[in-house]
Motif scaffolding. Structure first.
Motif, PDB file in Angstrom:
ATOM      1  N   VAL A 248       0.852  -1.195   0.000  1.00  0.00           N
ATOM      2  CA  VAL A 248       0.000   0.000   0.000  1.00  0.00           C
ATOM      3  C   VAL A 248       0.887   1.244   0.000  1.00  0.00           C
ATOM      4  O   VAL A 248       1.742   1.394   0.881  1.00  0.00           O
ATOM      5  N   PRO A 249       0.708   2.119  -0.980  1.00  0.00           N
ATOM      6  CA  PRO A 249       1.551   3.327  -0.992  1.00  0.00           C
ATOM      7  C   PRO A 249       1.205   4.266   0.166  1.00  0.00           C
ATOM      8  O   PRO A 249       0.038   4.398   0.523  1.00  0.00           O
ATOM      9  N   LEU A 250       2.240   4.883   0.716  1.00  0.00           N
ATOM     10  CA  LEU A 250       2.002   5.881   1.770  1.00  0.00           C
ATOM     11  C   LEU A 250       1.851   7.219   1.061  1.00  0.00           C
ATOM     12  O   LEU A 250       2.807   7.733   0.474  1.00  0.00           O
ATOM     13  N   LYS A 251       0.669   7.752   1.076  1.00  0.00           N
ATOM     14  CA  LYS A 251       0.401   8.998   0.359  1.00  0.00           C
ATOM     15  C   LYS A 251      -0.708   9.766   1.092  1.00  0.00           C
ATOM     16  O   LYS A 251      -1.445   9.184   1.893  1.00  0.00           O
ATOM     17  N   ALA A 252      -0.782  11.050   0.791  1.00  0.00           N
ATOM     18  CA  ALA A 252      -1.831  11.862   1.417  1.00  0.00           C
ATOM     19  C   ALA A 252      -3.016  11.920   0.469  1.00  0.00           C
ATOM     20  O   ALA A 252      -2.936  12.536  -0.600  1.00  0.00           O
ATOM     21  N   GLY A 253      -4.066  11.247   0.815  1.00  0.00           N
ATOM     22  CA  GLY A 253      -5.256  11.212  -0.040  1.00  0.00           C
ATOM     23  C   GLY A 253      -4.963  10.530  -1.357  1.00  0.00           C
ATOM     24  O   GLY A 253      -4.299   9.480  -1.390  1.00  0.00           O
ATOM     25  N   ASN A 254      -5.440  11.128  -2.458  1.00  0.00           N
ATOM     26  CA  ASN A 254      -5.246  10.506  -3.765  1.00  0.00           C
ATOM     27  C   ASN A 254      -4.197  11.228  -4.604  1.00  0.00           C
ATOM     28  O   ASN A 254      -4.101  10.998  -5.806  1.00  0.00           O
ATOM     29  N   ASP A 255      -3.436  12.080  -3.970  1.00  0.00           N
ATOM     30  CA  ASP A 255      -2.454  12.870  -4.709  1.00  0.00           C
ATOM     31  C   ASP A 255      -1.126  12.087  -4.812  1.00  0.00           C
ATOM     32  O   ASP A 255      -0.413  11.922  -3.818  1.00  0.00           O
ATOM     33  N   PRO A 256      -0.771  11.600  -6.015  1.00  0.00           N
ATOM     34  CA  PRO A 256       0.448  10.785  -6.171  1.00  0.00           C
ATOM     35  C   PRO A 256       1.724  11.554  -5.811  1.00  0.00           C
ATOM     36  O   PRO A 256       2.716  10.951  -5.399  1.00  0.00           O
ATOM     37  N   SER A 257       1.673  12.880  -5.942  1.00  0.00           N
ATOM     38  CA  SER A 257       2.880  13.661  -5.646  1.00  0.00           C
ATOM     39  C   SER A 257       3.233  13.647  -4.158  1.00  0.00           C
ATOM     40  O   SER A 257       4.331  14.041  -3.776  1.00  0.00           O
ATOM     41  N   THR A 258       2.299  13.201  -3.340  1.00  0.00           N
ATOM     42  CA  THR A 258       2.548  13.188  -1.885  1.00  0.00           C
ATOM     43  C   THR A 258       3.128  11.856  -1.399  1.00  0.00           C
ATOM     44  O   THR A 258       3.384  11.689  -0.213  1.00  0.00           O
ATOM     45  N   ARG A 259       3.322  10.917  -2.298  1.00  0.00           N
ATOM     46  CA  ARG A 259       3.770   9.576  -1.874  1.00  0.00           C
ATOM     47  C   ARG A 259       5.168   9.647  -1.267  1.00  0.00           C
ATOM     48  O   ARG A 259       6.046  10.352  -1.778  1.00  0.00           O
ATOM     49  N   ILE A 260       5.338   8.908  -0.165  1.00  0.00           N
ATOM     50  CA  ILE A 260       6.643   8.922   0.515  1.00  0.00           C
ATOM     51  C   ILE A 260       7.187   7.511   0.747  1.00  0.00           C
ATOM     52  O   ILE A 260       8.338   7.344   1.128  1.00  0.00           O
ATOM     53  N   GLY A 261       6.371   6.516   0.538  1.00  0.00           N
ATOM     54  CA  GLY A 261       6.855   5.160   0.783  1.00  0.00           C
ATOM     55  C   GLY A 261       5.792   4.125   0.487  1.00  0.00           C
ATOM     56  O   GLY A 261       4.721   4.445  -0.038  1.00  0.00           O
ATOM     57  N   VAL A 262       6.083   2.882   0.868  1.00  0.00           N
ATOM     58  CA  VAL A 262       5.152   1.773   0.653  1.00  0.00           C
ATOM     59  C   VAL A 262       5.110   0.909   1.913  1.00  0.00           C
ATOM     60  O   VAL A 262       6.167   0.562   2.468  1.00  0.00           O
ATOM     61  N   LEU A 263       3.922   0.628   2.349  1.00  0.00           N
ATOM     62  CA  LEU A 263       3.755  -0.287   3.487  1.00  0.00           C
ATOM     63  C   LEU A 263       3.381  -1.652   2.914  1.00  0.00           C
ATOM     64  O   LEU A 263       2.425  -1.766   2.146  1.00  0.00           O
ATOM     65  N   SER A 264       4.147  -2.672   3.274  1.00  0.00           N
ATOM     66  CA  SER A 264       3.866  -4.028   2.763  1.00  0.00           C
ATOM     67  C   SER A 264       3.583  -4.973   3.920  1.00  0.00           C
ATOM     68  O   SER A 264       4.251  -4.912   4.957  1.00  0.00           O
ATOM     69  N   ILE A 265       2.606  -5.823   3.710  1.00  0.00           N
ATOM     70  CA  ILE A 265       2.287  -6.844   4.724  1.00  0.00           C
ATOM     71  C   ILE A 265       2.265  -8.209   4.039  1.00  0.00           C
ATOM     72  O   ILE A 265       1.677  -8.361   2.963  1.00  0.00           O
ATOM     73  N   THR A 266       2.939  -9.178   4.635  1.00  0.00           N
ATOM     74  CA  THR A 266       2.970 -10.524   4.047  1.00  0.00           C
ATOM     75  C   THR A 266       2.071 -11.461   4.848  1.00  0.00           C
ATOM     76  O   THR A 266       1.807 -11.220   6.031  1.00  0.00           O
ATOM     77  N   GLY A 267       1.635 -12.522   4.211  1.00  0.00           N
ATOM     78  CA  GLY A 267       0.790 -13.525   4.873  1.00  0.00           C
ATOM     79  C   GLY A 267       1.217 -14.912   4.436  1.00  0.00           C
ATOM     80  O   GLY A 267       1.502 -15.122   3.245  1.00  0.00           O
ATOM     81  N   GLN A 268       1.268 -15.806   5.376  1.00  0.00           N
ATOM     82  CA  GLN A 268       1.805 -17.149   5.078  1.00  0.00           C
ATOM     83  C   GLN A 268       0.995 -17.935   4.031  1.00  0.00           C
ATOM     84  O   GLN A 268       1.580 -18.443   3.078  1.00  0.00           O
ATOM     85  N   PRO A 269      -0.317 -18.047   4.194  1.00  0.00           N
ATOM     86  CA  PRO A 269      -1.041 -18.844   3.170  1.00  0.00           C
ATOM     87  C   PRO A 269      -1.307 -18.046   1.894  1.00  0.00           C
ATOM     88  O   PRO A 269      -1.132 -16.827   1.880  1.00  0.00           O
ATOM     89  N   GLU A 270      -1.735 -18.761   0.919  1.00  0.00           N
ATOM     90  CA  GLU A 270      -2.131 -18.135  -0.334  1.00  0.00           C
ATOM     91  C   GLU A 270      -3.413 -17.323  -0.088  1.00  0.00           C
ATOM     92  O   GLU A 270      -4.274 -17.757   0.682  1.00  0.00           O
ATOM     93  N   ASN A 271      -3.515 -16.176  -0.715  1.00  0.00           N
ATOM     94  CA  ASN A 271      -4.698 -15.300  -0.586  1.00  0.00           C
ATOM     95  C   ASN A 271      -5.113 -15.132   0.887  1.00  0.00           C
ATOM     96  O   ASN A 271      -6.245 -15.413   1.271  1.00  0.00           O
ATOM     97  N   ALA A 272      -4.169 -14.679   1.681  1.00  0.00           N
ATOM     98  CA  ALA A 272      -4.355 -14.658   3.141  1.00  0.00           C
ATOM     99  C   ALA A 272      -5.367 -13.637   3.638  1.00  0.00           C
ATOM    100  O   ALA A 272      -5.990 -13.847   4.679  1.00  0.00           O
ATOM    101  N   TYR A 273      -5.536 -12.551   2.900  1.00  0.00           N
ATOM    102  CA  TYR A 273      -6.301 -11.449   3.484  1.00  0.00           C
ATOM    103  C   TYR A 273      -7.682 -11.224   2.890  1.00  0.00           C
ATOM    104  O   TYR A 273      -7.880 -11.284   1.677  1.00  0.00           O
ATOM    105  N   GLU A 274      -8.604 -10.959   3.821  1.00  0.00           N
ATOM    106  CA  GLU A 274      -9.980 -10.639   3.416  1.00  0.00           C
ATOM    107  C   GLU A 274     -10.037  -9.162   3.036  1.00  0.00           C
ATOM    108  O   GLU A 274      -9.143  -8.390   3.393  1.00  0.00           O
ATOM    109  N   LYS A 275     -11.120  -8.807   2.399  1.00  0.00           N
ATOM    110  CA  LYS A 275     -11.305  -7.425   1.944  1.00  0.00           C
ATOM    111  C   LYS A 275     -11.201  -6.448   3.122  1.00  0.00           C
ATOM    112  O   LYS A 275     -10.532  -5.414   3.029  1.00  0.00           O
ATOM    113  N   ILE A 276     -11.837  -6.802   4.227  1.00  0.00           N
ATOM    114  CA  ILE A 276     -11.850  -5.904   5.396  1.00  0.00           C
ATOM    115  C   ILE A 276     -10.427  -5.716   5.947  1.00  0.00           C
ATOM    116  O   ILE A 276     -10.069  -4.623   6.410  1.00  0.00           O
ATOM    117  N   GLU A 277      -9.627  -6.774   5.869  1.00  0.00           N
ATOM    118  CA  GLU A 277      -8.252  -6.675   6.369  1.00  0.00           C
ATOM    119  C   GLU A 277      -7.412  -5.784   5.445  1.00  0.00           C
ATOM    120  O   GLU A 277      -6.579  -4.998   5.923  1.00  0.00           O
TER     121      GLU A 277
END
Lengths: 307, 57
Positions: A248-277
């Motif tokens: 997930v990009p770290l940005k302020a709202g939807n403005d791409p010029s504000t991006r400063i980084g990326v937050l990544s989360i890994t999960g052990q099984p295949e397709n680990a995350y639900e929509k809410i997560e």
């Protein structure tokens, strides 16, 4: 006296007098009359051959009517019984249906309640995250001293909102733009569960999942890192630890010029995350933005890590 | 309504640690972390629903 009567009878009968004759005619008459009465009554059907009285036809008729009525009543009652049995069956079926509906309702409610429970808990984690970010922003000195600890804690709040921690083994890392290598991102912070080697990994902007999220400035969900259709740095060879990665990009709202980084989360099984997560990860990325932004803008992050 | 009882930072860190180690389950973590915060309406609704179901039976 008795002897006298017997002698008199003997004398009358033996002597063959008129009285004897009278007796004979009388007896014969009685016998004939009896026979005639017998024959007439037999002919009329009032007696049987053994002179037993036959029931009255009227009475028989009444009894037959009564019997017929009783039979009709029995039939009617049986019919009513059958109808009642049918109704009972229907009512039982209806009750079973209602019980089933109640059970389904309870099941849905339990599911809904569990989700509601999870949401209120997530809200508490968001509150603590916001509280700690506010404290870090308010006390920069303390933040710089305990940055690693603070970020581990903050990212652990995000991990806490993920269901099935043991199965998914979620781990979070934040990468920011590399100040020297223009084609790469570099490590900024990570949650507990990672080894120190995570600091060494510098994802390519072109050729990694984090790089893809950076470039496109949109969320990038890789449901299976072994699927070659996804953009993913397979040289990392960490697929045995996880099969899913969400960036997930770290940005302020939807403005791409504000991006400063990326937050990544890994999960052990295949397709680990639900929509809410996934939504929660996006929310936490927004929550963390001010702190990361403040830190980067202060210029205290170098290619060798934090000062 | 007064200020909800927040769990102190130190205790939260300890809970995180216990959860990571597997000493406490997610349910226990949720219960102790939240400490009733944001949960009043859910519990009230749950109670109302349970009463409704018991009336149906």
């Amino acid at each position: 006296m008795f002897e006298y009567i017997m002698k008199l009878i003997e004398k009358l009968v033996i002597d063959g007098g008129w009285l004897s004759e009278l007796f004979r005619y009388l007896i014969a008459g009685v016998l004939v009359a009896t026979c005639m009465i017998y024959l007439i009554r037999l002919w009329q059907g009032k007696i049987d051959i053994l002179w037993r009285k036959v029931e009255d036809q009227g009475q028989v008729h009444i009894l037959q009517v009564d019997k017929s009525n009783l039979e009709q009543q029995v039939e009617k009652l049986q019919q009513e019984k059958m109808e009642l049995d049918q109704k009972l069956k229907e009512v039982r079926l209806e009750m079973m249906e209602k019980d089933k509906t109640i059970q389904e309702l309870q099941k849905i409610f339990v599911e809904l309640d569990e989700k509601y429970d999870d949401e209120t808990y997530t809200t508490s984690q968001i509150m603590y995250t916001a509280e700690e970010i506010a404290a870090a922003l308010a006390n920069e000195e303390n933040f710089h001293l305990k940055r690693d600890d603070i970020f581990t804690n903050l990212l652990d709040y995000l991990v806490n909102t993920i269901k099935g921690y043991r199965e998914k083994n979620p781990r979070v890392v934040i990468h920011i733009e590399h100040p020297e290598k223009k084609d790469r991102l570099m490590h900024y912070a990570h949650s507990s569960g990672h080894s120190h080697r995570i600091r060494e990994y510098e994802p390519l902007k072109d050729g990694s999942a984090a790089g893809r999220a950076w470039r496109t400035c949109t969320n990038y969900y890789v449901s299976d890192v072994e699927d070659k259709t996804y953009e993913y740095d397979r040289k990392v060879a960490s697929s045995k630890y996880y099969r899913t990665i969400l960036c997930v990009p770290l940005k302020a709202g939807n403005d791409p010029s504000t991006r400063i980084g990326v937050l990544s989360i890994t999960g052990q099984p295949e397709n680990a995350y639900e929509k809410i997560e996934i939504d929660r990860v996006v929310l936490f990325a927004s929550l963390l933005y001010p702190l990361v932004y403040m830190d980067i803008k202060k210029g205290e992050v170098s290619i060798h890590g934090r000062t | 309504m007064g200020e909800p009882e927040k769990v102190p930072r130190k205790e939260r860190k300890e809970l995180n640690k216990l959860y990571r180690e597997g000493t406490i389950t997610r349910k226990q973590l949720m219960y102790r972390m939240r400490n009733g915060l944001f949960d009043h309406e859910r519990l009230a609704t749950k109670e109302k629903f349970n009463q409704f179901v018991s009336r149906l039976k």
